[in-house]
Design a protein around this motif. Structure first.
Motif, PDB file in Angstrom:
ATOM      1  N   ALA A 151      -0.618   0.851  15.090  1.00  0.00           N
ATOM      2  CA  ALA A 151      -1.347   0.295  13.953  1.00  0.00           C
ATOM      3  C   ALA A 151      -0.878   0.961  12.675  1.00  0.00           C
ATOM      4  O   ALA A 151      -1.408   1.962  12.248  1.00  0.00           O
ATOM      5  N   THR A 152       0.164   0.419  12.080  1.00  0.00           N
ATOM      6  CA  THR A 152       0.698   0.994  10.852  1.00  0.00           C
ATOM      7  C   THR A 152       0.737  -0.049   9.766  1.00  0.00           C
ATOM      8  O   THR A 152       0.790  -1.242  10.027  1.00  0.00           O
ATOM      9  N   ALA A 153       0.726   0.430   8.551  1.00  0.00           N
ATOM     10  CA  ALA A 153       0.758  -0.481   7.407  1.00  0.00           C
ATOM     11  C   ALA A 153       2.182  -0.890   7.105  1.00  0.00           C
ATOM     12  O   ALA A 153       3.122  -0.152   7.377  1.00  0.00           O
ATOM     13  N   PRO A 154       2.367  -2.091   6.526  1.00  0.00           N
ATOM     14  CA  PRO A 154       3.707  -2.458   6.073  1.00  0.00           C
ATOM     15  C   PRO A 154       4.142  -1.536   4.957  1.00  0.00           C
ATOM     16  O   PRO A 154       3.360  -1.209   4.078  1.00  0.00           O
ATOM     17  N   ARG A 155       5.382  -1.103   5.004  1.00  0.00           N
ATOM     18  CA  ARG A 155       5.861  -0.163   3.998  1.00  0.00           C
ATOM     19  C   ARG A 155       6.336  -0.902   2.767  1.00  0.00           C
ATOM     20  O   ARG A 155       6.974  -1.931   2.856  1.00  0.00           O
ATOM     21  N   THR A 156       6.013  -0.318   1.621  1.00  0.00           N
ATOM     22  CA  THR A 156       6.538  -0.820   0.362  1.00  0.00           C
ATOM     23  C   THR A 156       7.877  -0.153   0.119  1.00  0.00           C
ATOM     24  O   THR A 156       8.001   1.054   0.296  1.00  0.00           O
ATOM     25  N   PRO A 157       8.915  -0.901  -0.254  1.00  0.00           N
ATOM     26  CA  PRO A 157      10.211  -0.267  -0.504  1.00  0.00           C
ATOM     27  C   PRO A 157      10.082   0.864  -1.499  1.00  0.00           C
ATOM     28  O   PRO A 157       9.397   0.746  -2.509  1.00  0.00           O
ATOM     29  N   ALA A 213      -2.743   0.782  -3.043  1.00  0.00           N
ATOM     30  CA  ALA A 213      -2.481   2.036  -2.343  1.00  0.00           C
ATOM     31  C   ALA A 213      -3.431   2.223  -1.167  1.00  0.00           C
ATOM     32  O   ALA A 213      -3.040   2.740  -0.112  1.00  0.00           O
ATOM     33  N   LEU A 214      -4.686   1.800  -1.329  1.00  0.00           N
ATOM     34  CA  LEU A 214      -5.664   1.957  -0.249  1.00  0.00           C
ATOM     35  C   LEU A 214      -5.253   1.163   0.984  1.00  0.00           C
ATOM     36  O   LEU A 214      -5.179   1.703   2.095  1.00  0.00           O
ATOM     37  N   TYR A 215      -4.961  -0.126   0.805  1.00  0.00           N
ATOM     38  CA  TYR A 215      -4.641  -0.962   1.963  1.00  0.00           C
ATOM     39  C   TYR A 215      -3.238  -0.688   2.497  1.00  0.00           C
ATOM     40  O   TYR A 215      -2.984  -0.869   3.693  1.00  0.00           O
ATOM     41  N   GLU A 216      -2.337  -0.242   1.639  1.00  0.00           N
ATOM     42  CA  GLU A 216      -1.024   0.158   2.133  1.00  0.00           C
ATOM     43  C   GLU A 216      -1.168   1.353   3.066  1.00  0.00           C
ATOM     44  O   GLU A 216      -0.533   1.426   4.117  1.00  0.00           O
ATOM     45  N   ARG A 217      -2.020   2.292   2.676  1.00  0.00           N
ATOM     46  CA  ARG A 217      -2.208   3.502   3.474  1.00  0.00           C
ATOM     47  C   ARG A 217      -3.036   3.224   4.730  1.00  0.00           C
ATOM     48  O   ARG A 217      -2.771   3.786   5.795  1.00  0.00           O
ATOM     49  N   LEU A 218      -4.041   2.366   4.604  1.00  0.00           N
ATOM     50  CA  LEU A 218      -4.881   2.050   5.758  1.00  0.00           C
ATOM     51  C   LEU A 218      -4.099   1.289   6.822  1.00  0.00           C
ATOM     52  O   LEU A 218      -4.185   1.595   8.011  1.00  0.00           O
ATOM     53  N   GLY A 219      -3.368   0.269   6.409  1.00  0.00           N
ATOM     54  CA  GLY A 219      -2.757  -0.629   7.374  1.00  0.00           C
ATOM     55  C   GLY A 219      -3.802  -1.589   7.929  1.00  0.00           C
ATOM     56  O   GLY A 219      -5.010  -1.427   7.715  1.00  0.00           O
ATOM     57  N   PRO A 220      -3.373  -2.605   8.662  1.00  0.00           N
ATOM     58  CA  PRO A 220      -4.314  -3.634   9.129  1.00  0.00           C
ATOM     59  C   PRO A 220      -5.363  -3.115  10.097  1.00  0.00           C
ATOM     60  O   PRO A 220      -6.509  -3.572  10.082  1.00  0.00           O
ATOM     61  N   ALA A 221      -5.007  -2.152  10.957  1.00  0.00           N
ATOM     62  CA  ALA A 221      -5.969  -1.679  11.951  1.00  0.00           C
ATOM     63  C   ALA A 221      -7.100  -0.885  11.306  1.00  0.00           C
ATOM     64  O   ALA A 221      -8.282  -1.103  11.600  1.00  0.00           O
ATOM     65  N   SER A 222      -6.768   0.052  10.434  1.00  0.00           N
ATOM     66  CA  SER A 222      -7.818   0.813   9.751  1.00  0.00           C
ATOM     67  C   SER A 222      -8.619  -0.078   8.810  1.00  0.00           C
ATOM     68  O   SER A 222      -9.807   0.153   8.579  1.00  0.00           O
ATOM     69  N   ALA A 223      -7.970  -1.103   8.251  1.00  0.00           N
ATOM     70  CA  ALA A 223      -8.700  -2.047   7.401  1.00  0.00           C
ATOM     71  C   ALA A 223      -9.762  -2.777   8.224  1.00  0.00           C
ATOM     72  O   ALA A 223     -10.883  -3.015   7.750  1.00  0.00           O
ATOM     73  N   ALA A 224      -9.419  -3.133   9.459  1.00  0.00           N
ATOM     74  CA  ALA A 224     -10.401  -3.783  10.334  1.00  0.00           C
ATOM     75  C   ALA A 224     -11.511  -2.809  10.724  1.00  0.00           C
ATOM     76  O   ALA A 224     -12.691  -3.180  10.793  1.00  0.00           O
ATOM     77  N   ALA A 225     -11.133  -1.551  10.967  1.00  0.00           N
ATOM     78  CA  ALA A 225     -12.147  -0.544  11.295  1.00  0.00           C
ATOM     79  C   ALA A 225     -13.109  -0.344  10.131  1.00  0.00           C
ATOM     80  O   ALA A 225     -14.297  -0.066  10.327  1.00  0.00           O
ATOM     81  N   TRP A 251       0.707  -9.081   9.258  1.00  0.00           N
ATOM     82  CA  TRP A 251      -0.373  -8.186   8.826  1.00  0.00           C
ATOM     83  C   TRP A 251      -1.731  -8.793   9.162  1.00  0.00           C
ATOM     84  O   TRP A 251      -2.611  -8.120   9.718  1.00  0.00           O
ATOM     85  N   LEU A 252      -1.900 -10.051   8.836  1.00  0.00           N
ATOM     86  CA  LEU A 252      -3.184 -10.707   9.082  1.00  0.00           C
ATOM     87  C   LEU A 252      -3.485 -10.806  10.577  1.00  0.00           C
ATOM     88  O   LEU A 252      -4.629 -10.603  11.006  1.00  0.00           O
ATOM     89  N   ARG A 253      -2.457 -11.096  11.366  1.00  0.00           N
ATOM     90  CA  ARG A 253      -2.667 -11.193  12.813  1.00  0.00           C
ATOM     91  C   ARG A 253      -3.089  -9.838  13.384  1.00  0.00           C
ATOM     92  O   ARG A 253      -4.002  -9.759  14.223  1.00  0.00           O
ATOM     93  N   ALA A 254      -2.453  -8.762  12.921  1.00  0.00           N
ATOM     94  CA  ALA A 254      -2.824  -7.422  13.393  1.00  0.00           C
ATOM     95  C   ALA A 254      -4.241  -7.062  12.949  1.00  0.00           C
ATOM     96  O   ALA A 254      -5.006  -6.449  13.708  1.00  0.00           O
ATOM     97  N   PHE A 255      -4.598  -7.432  11.733  1.00  0.00           N
ATOM     98  CA  PHE A 255      -5.947  -7.173  11.217  1.00  0.00           C
ATOM     99  C   PHE A 255      -6.998  -7.876  12.074  1.00  0.00           C
ATOM    100  O   PHE A 255      -8.001  -7.274  12.486  1.00  0.00           O
ATOM    101  N   LEU A 256      -6.769  -9.141  12.372  1.00  0.00           N
ATOM    102  CA  LEU A 256      -7.740  -9.898  13.158  1.00  0.00           C
ATOM    103  C   LEU A 256      -7.773  -9.442  14.616  1.00  0.00           C
ATOM    104  O   LEU A 256      -8.842  -9.436  15.245  1.00  0.00           O
ATOM    105  N   ALA A 257      -6.620  -9.044  15.152  1.00  0.00           N
ATOM    106  CA  ALA A 257      -6.593  -8.556  16.535  1.00  0.00           C
ATOM    107  C   ALA A 257      -7.396  -7.269  16.667  1.00  0.00           C
ATOM    108  O   ALA A 257      -8.157  -7.085  17.630  1.00  0.00           O
ATOM    109  N   GLU A 258      -7.249  -6.367  15.705  1.00  0.00           N
ATOM    110  CA  GLU A 258      -8.017  -5.126  15.740  1.00  0.00           C
ATOM    111  C   GLU A 258      -9.503  -5.408  15.534  1.00  0.00           C
ATOM    112  O   GLU A 258     -10.355  -4.798  16.189  1.00  0.00           O
ATOM    113  N   ALA A 259      -9.817  -6.341  14.639  1.00  0.00           N
ATOM    114  CA  ALA A 259     -11.220  -6.711  14.434  1.00  0.00           C
ATOM    115  C   ALA A 259     -11.816  -7.286  15.712  1.00  0.00           C
ATOM    116  O   ALA A 259     -12.989  -7.039  16.036  1.00  0.00           O
ATOM    117  N   ASP A 260     -11.013  -8.038  16.459  1.00  0.00           N
ATOM    118  CA  ASP A 260     -11.472  -8.594  17.732  1.00  0.00           C
ATOM    119  C   ASP A 260     -11.784  -7.474  18.718  1.00  0.00           C
ATOM    120  O   ASP A 260     -12.812  -7.490  19.404  1.00  0.00           O
TER     121      ASP A 260
END
Length: 294
Positions: free
Chosen positions: A120-126, A207-219, A251-260
């Motif tokens: 569960a990692t966030a997409p990296r910004t170049p 910065a918050l959502y980049e650092r959280l990533g989709p899984a922590s965002a769902a948490a 990103w959205l699929r990972a977010f929803l999968a973790e929320a599930d």
């Protein structure tokens, strides 16, 4: 530009202060070029022993001043393109300016904070160019269409003076969220307070959502425990960040999968569909057979 201002908001309000995003983008690029040129000269012309370094120190101070101005101007630009008067402007992700020049400095790369689940990692910004490298341009990009001047970003800059300050606060909050999720503790009240106060801040939310990533965002959705005010803050913050982060289908699929897995998928869907998402993210969400309400 003058004609546009006379026929735009300034024609109705003589006190109007506005930003022309493409014009500000050009200023930022020019200032970045100047900073790179100065730092490149400094790197290649170290004062020899015994020679006064007064001029060198003065040039270094100018480079530091330029770095400070870039942080402030980029923040104004981000506000202007994220919250334009009269509607949204879809733009590519806006990355940070080069950090202040420092000997041997190395800008750190961002990464996702995991809530205790593997993968569960966030997409990296170049990463931006190394400061002081001649020829590197500030990676801010102008809107894809000509937008009228907007008042957002021309005055108050929220709770942080620069993009860097907003990002530091967001990263600290993301780490606090990750620690709470990992240890099974409630998310600190201070984090919720910051999130509600800065939900419309493009730099903080990016910065918050980049650092959280989709899984922590769902948490974080689960940690709201159905509180209407907290969920509204999450909707606004996620929508704001989507204008700058690459919240694509993956990103959205990972977010929803973790929320599930967390048992809060219906709430997570409501957060997404109620958010004012960027057109790119809205299209990605539609590809998952969801629909953003805006």
């Amino acid at each position: 530009m003058t004609a546009q201002m006379r026929s735009g908001p300034a024609a109705r309000d003589p006190e109007f202060r506005g930003i022309d995003p493409p014009a500000l983008d050009r200023v930022i690029r020019q200032l970045q070029d100047a900073q790179n040129a100065i730092q490149g000269w400094l790197n290649g012309h170290r004062p020899p022993p015994g020679v006064p370094a007064t001029g060198y120190r003065q040039a270094d101070q100018v480079a530091l001043w330029a770095a400070d101005q870039l942080g402030m101007l980029t923040r104004r630009y981000n506000y202007a393109i994220t919250h334009p008067d009269g509607g949204g402007v879809d733009v590519p992700p806006v990355h940070a300016p080069s950090p202040k020049p420092s000997p041997g400095g190395n800008p750190g790369a961002g990464g996702g904070v995991q809530p205790g689940r593997p993968g569960a990692t966030a997409p990296r910004t170049p990463s931006p160019g190394t400061p002081g490298t001649p020829g590197r341009r500030h990676p801010v990009r102008p809107p894809r269409h000509t937008a009228p001047p907007t008042s957002r970003g021309a005055g108050d800059l929220g709770n942080f003076p620069t993009r860097q300050a907003a990002a530091r606060a967001a990263r600290a909050d993301a780490l606090a969220v990750a620690a709470a999720v990992r240890d099974g503790d409630p998310v600190p009240d201070g984090v919720w307070k910051h999130l509600r106060a800065n939900a419309d801040d493009p730099d903080y939310t990016e910065a918050l959502y980049e650092r959280l990533g989709p899984a922590s965002a769902a948490a974080l959705v689960k940690a709201a425990h159905g509180d209407a005010a907290l969920l509204q803050a999450l909707r606004q913050a996620l929508g704001t960040s989507s204008h700058h982060l690459a919240m694509d289908t993956a990103w959205l699929r990972a977010f929803l999968a973790e929320a599930d897995r967390e048992g809060v998928r219906p709430v997570a869907v409501q957060v997404l569909t109620g958010a004012d998402l960027s057109p790119r993210t809205r299209d990605a969400l539609a590809g998952l057979h969801q629909k953003a309400g805006g």
